[in-house]
Design a protein around this motif. Sequence first.
Motif, PDB file in Angstrom:
ATOM      1  N   ALA A  89       0.925  -1.257   0.058  1.00  0.00           N
ATOM      2  CA  ALA A  89      -0.078  -0.091   0.102  1.00  0.00           C
ATOM      3  C   ALA A  89       0.839   1.186   0.036  1.00  0.00           C
ATOM      4  CB  ALA A  89      -0.816  -0.081   1.141  1.00  0.00           C
ATOM      5  N   ALA A  90       1.862   1.141   0.827  1.00  0.00           N
ATOM      6  CA  ALA A  90       2.909   2.411   0.767  1.00  0.00           C
ATOM      7  C   ALA A  90       3.488   2.595  -0.274  1.00  0.00           C
ATOM      8  CB  ALA A  90       3.726   2.308   2.159  1.00  0.00           C
ATOM      9  N   GLU A  91       4.139   1.500  -1.131  1.00  0.00           N
ATOM     10  CA  GLU A  91       5.090   1.810  -2.092  1.00  0.00           C
ATOM     11  C   GLU A  91       4.108   2.446  -3.324  1.00  0.00           C
ATOM     12  OE1 GLU A  91       6.931  -1.415   0.644  1.00  0.00           O
ATOM     13  OE2 GLU A  91       4.802  -0.653   0.051  1.00  0.00           O
ATOM     14  N   THR A  92       2.842   1.821  -3.316  1.00  0.00           N
ATOM     15  CA  THR A  92       2.027   2.007  -4.598  1.00  0.00           C
ATOM     16  C   THR A  92       1.034   3.219  -4.315  1.00  0.00           C
ATOM     17  OG1 THR A  92       0.282   0.351  -3.938  1.00  0.00           O
ATOM     18  CG2 THR A  92       1.928  -0.374  -5.368  1.00  0.00           C
ATOM     19  N   GLN A  96      -7.458   3.438  -4.962  1.00  0.00           N
ATOM     20  CA  GLN A  96      -6.827   2.958  -5.695  1.00  0.00           C
ATOM     21  C   GLN A  96      -5.365   3.112  -6.047  1.00  0.00           C
ATOM     22  OE1 GLN A  96      -8.208   0.486  -7.265  1.00  0.00           O
ATOM     23  NE2 GLN A  96      -9.415   1.124  -9.179  1.00  0.00           N
ATOM     24  N   PRO A  97      -4.314   2.585  -6.370  1.00  0.00           N
ATOM     25  CA  PRO A  97      -3.128   2.964  -6.628  1.00  0.00           C
ATOM     26  C   PRO A  97      -2.805   4.027  -7.376  1.00  0.00           C
ATOM     27  CG  PRO A  97      -3.477   1.133  -7.970  1.00  0.00           C
ATOM     28  CD  PRO A  97      -4.847   1.176  -7.386  1.00  0.00           C
ATOM     29  N   ASP A  98      -1.619   4.758  -7.120  1.00  0.00           N
ATOM     30  CA  ASP A  98      -1.143   5.816  -7.971  1.00  0.00           C
ATOM     31  C   ASP A  98      -0.573   5.227  -9.144  1.00  0.00           C
ATOM     32  OD1 ASP A  98      -0.115   8.874  -8.154  1.00  0.00           O
ATOM     33  OD2 ASP A  98       1.410   7.546  -8.691  1.00  0.00           O
ATOM     34  N   GLU A 106       1.779   6.066 -11.484  1.00  0.00           N
ATOM     35  CA  GLU A 106       3.001   6.188 -11.379  1.00  0.00           C
ATOM     36  C   GLU A 106       3.860   5.335 -10.460  1.00  0.00           C
ATOM     37  OE1 GLU A 106       6.248   9.874 -11.478  1.00  0.00           O
ATOM     38  OE2 GLU A 106       4.393  10.309 -11.715  1.00  0.00           O
ATOM     39  N   ALA A 107       3.357   5.590  -9.461  1.00  0.00           N
ATOM     40  CA  ALA A 107       3.847   4.564  -8.230  1.00  0.00           C
ATOM     41  C   ALA A 107       3.866   3.362  -8.254  1.00  0.00           C
ATOM     42  CB  ALA A 107       3.250   4.842  -6.897  1.00  0.00           C
ATOM     43  N   LEU A 108       2.652   2.745  -8.964  1.00  0.00           N
ATOM     44  CA  LEU A 108       2.562   1.337  -9.443  1.00  0.00           C
ATOM     45  C   LEU A 108       3.432   0.936 -10.429  1.00  0.00           C
ATOM     46  CD1 LEU A 108       0.842  -1.229  -9.125  1.00  0.00           C
ATOM     47  CD2 LEU A 108      -0.725  -0.287 -10.630  1.00  0.00           C
ATOM     48  N   ARG A 109       3.649   1.917 -11.554  1.00  0.00           N
ATOM     49  CA  ARG A 109       4.467   1.293 -12.194  1.00  0.00           C
ATOM     50  C   ARG A 109       5.736   1.325 -12.047  1.00  0.00           C
ATOM     51  NH1 ARG A 109       2.218   4.248 -15.957  1.00  0.00           N
ATOM     52  NH2 ARG A 109       3.060   6.092 -15.258  1.00  0.00           N
ATOM     53  N   GLY A 110       6.360   2.192 -11.184  1.00  0.00           N
ATOM     54  CA  GLY A 110       7.655   1.967 -10.653  1.00  0.00           C
ATOM     55  C   GLY A 110       7.843   1.034  -9.774  1.00  0.00           C
ATOM     56  N   PHE A 111       6.854   0.540  -8.762  1.00  0.00           N
ATOM     57  CA  PHE A 111       6.964  -0.475  -7.882  1.00  0.00           C
ATOM     58  C   PHE A 111       7.083  -1.851  -8.842  1.00  0.00           C
ATOM     59  CE2 PHE A 111       4.738  -3.760  -5.389  1.00  0.00           C
ATOM     60  CZ  PHE A 111       5.888  -4.049  -4.452  1.00  0.00           C
ATOM     61  N   LEU A 112       6.051  -2.079  -9.942  1.00  0.00           N
ATOM     62  CA  LEU A 112       6.141  -3.225 -10.667  1.00  0.00           C
ATOM     63  C   LEU A 112       7.658  -3.273 -11.437  1.00  0.00           C
ATOM     64  CD1 LEU A 112       2.636  -3.243 -12.006  1.00  0.00           C
ATOM     65  CD2 LEU A 112       3.307  -4.609  -9.934  1.00  0.00           C
ATOM     66  N   ASP A 113       8.113  -2.283 -11.900  1.00  0.00           N
ATOM     67  CA  ASP A 113       9.131  -2.211 -12.645  1.00  0.00           C
ATOM     68  C   ASP A 113      10.322  -2.545 -11.632  1.00  0.00           C
ATOM     69  OD1 ASP A 113       8.123  -1.613 -15.143  1.00  0.00           O
ATOM     70  OD2 ASP A 113       8.793   0.629 -14.980  1.00  0.00           O
ATOM     71  N   GLU A 114      10.325  -2.284 -10.485  1.00  0.00           N
ATOM     72  CA  GLU A 114      11.488  -2.564  -9.455  1.00  0.00           C
ATOM     73  C   GLU A 114      11.309  -3.891  -9.244  1.00  0.00           C
ATOM     74  OE1 GLU A 114      12.309  -1.358  -4.792  1.00  0.00           O
ATOM     75  OE2 GLU A 114      11.451   0.026  -6.031  1.00  0.00           O
ATOM     76  N   GLN A 115      10.162  -4.627  -9.200  1.00  0.00           N
ATOM     77  CA  GLN A 115       9.945  -5.887  -8.680  1.00  0.00           C
ATOM     78  C   GLN A 115      10.305  -6.790  -9.866  1.00  0.00           C
ATOM     79  OE1 GLN A 115       9.506  -7.048  -5.268  1.00  0.00           O
ATOM     80  NE2 GLN A 115      10.034  -4.874  -4.742  1.00  0.00           N
ATOM     81  N   GLY A 116      10.328  -6.108 -11.024  1.00  0.00           N
ATOM     82  CA  GLY A 116      10.163  -7.065 -12.015  1.00  0.00           C
ATOM     83  C   GLY A 116       8.903  -8.014 -12.537  1.00  0.00           C
ATOM     84  N   ALA A 117       7.994  -7.347 -12.005  1.00  0.00           N
ATOM     85  CA  ALA A 117       6.426  -8.160 -12.096  1.00  0.00           C
ATOM     86  C   ALA A 117       5.613  -7.465 -12.890  1.00  0.00           C
ATOM     87  CB  ALA A 117       5.892  -8.099 -10.589  1.00  0.00           C
ATOM     88  N   ALA A 118       4.745  -8.325 -13.450  1.00  0.00           N
ATOM     89  CA  ALA A 118       3.851  -7.918 -14.783  1.00  0.00           C
ATOM     90  C   ALA A 118       2.374  -8.488 -14.634  1.00  0.00           C
ATOM     91  CB  ALA A 118       4.430  -8.238 -15.909  1.00  0.00           C
ATOM     92  N   PRO A 119       1.757  -8.229 -13.442  1.00  0.00           N
ATOM     93  CA  PRO A 119       0.414  -8.739 -13.390  1.00  0.00           C
ATOM     94  C   PRO A 119      -0.459  -8.144 -14.509  1.00  0.00           C
ATOM     95  CG  PRO A 119       0.697  -6.971 -11.780  1.00  0.00           C
ATOM     96  CD  PRO A 119       2.240  -7.228 -12.294  1.00  0.00           C
TER      97      PRO A 119
END
Length: 290
Positions: A257-260, A265-267, A269-282
């Motif tokens: 919740a904090a990272e996104t 709803q998630p922000d 830009e923050a969500l995109r950065g978090f997913l990129d950092e984690q290498g995740a693609a839900p």
Amino acid sequence: MNRIIESLGEISQNYDALFCDLWGCLHDGRRAFPEAVEALRAFRADGGTVVLLTNAPRPRASVETQIARFGIPEDCWDTIATSGDSARAAMFRGAVGARVWFMGQSFDEPFFSPMKMIADPVPVERVALEEAEGIVCTGPFDPLQPPEALLPQLRAAQARGLPLLNANPDLMVDRGEVREWCGGAVAALYAQIGGTVLSFGKPHPPVYALARERLGEIGRDMAQDRILAVGDGIVTDIAGAAQDGIDSLFVTGGLAAAETRTGRQPDPEALRGFLDEQGAAPEYSIGKLR
């Protein structure tokens, strides 16, 4: 491309079954989330099947009792698959020997209950660490204490070459407003000091095989592309779904919740950065399951 959705109903017609996480998605360790309950009810009303797929290190009967206490009704799910049952099956087949040292809390002791599905089970006995052939870990003794507090015992076990069976790969969970350490954090520390770890919950394959077995038990075998995983754990729920080849819905308002920067709803830009950092693609994201 990750798509932020407003509700499960936007995409539910694309799927016949959900592998739905519990903690962080359907409850907070104390009480059910009403909107999530209603979302699952609606999915089932339209003909969908809900498998509660959880890293709880306990038998499914124990989880069923627990979630009823939290206010999760039976009419929002069909069956349950737990990392505990997946790990218990391995233990009773001798994965860590017959003499084991148990690391966990007293309420996780049903882990050692017999399993009818295992023919000729190993007669498992709980013993002191110095007498053990292996370790069964459902979590730290004190979930509020950092796993490093267990280093003396873990180093002693590693020196003797004891394998550690990890029944809960989650690193942490939030019980209400309090963050607690889980078995995954202990297992990661043990691996870091050179110990052998055997893990059976999300994101590891055995628990997904168990979830499909549970679907088969109720006559609901599903095609791979008709199953959607729902969860708030990026390294468990979302990574596990990707490894299993099924789509996923990331619930951002849980552990991340904090990272996104999730409100309702998630922000983006923050969500995109978090997913990129984690290498995740839900495939999808949502603030809370609803």
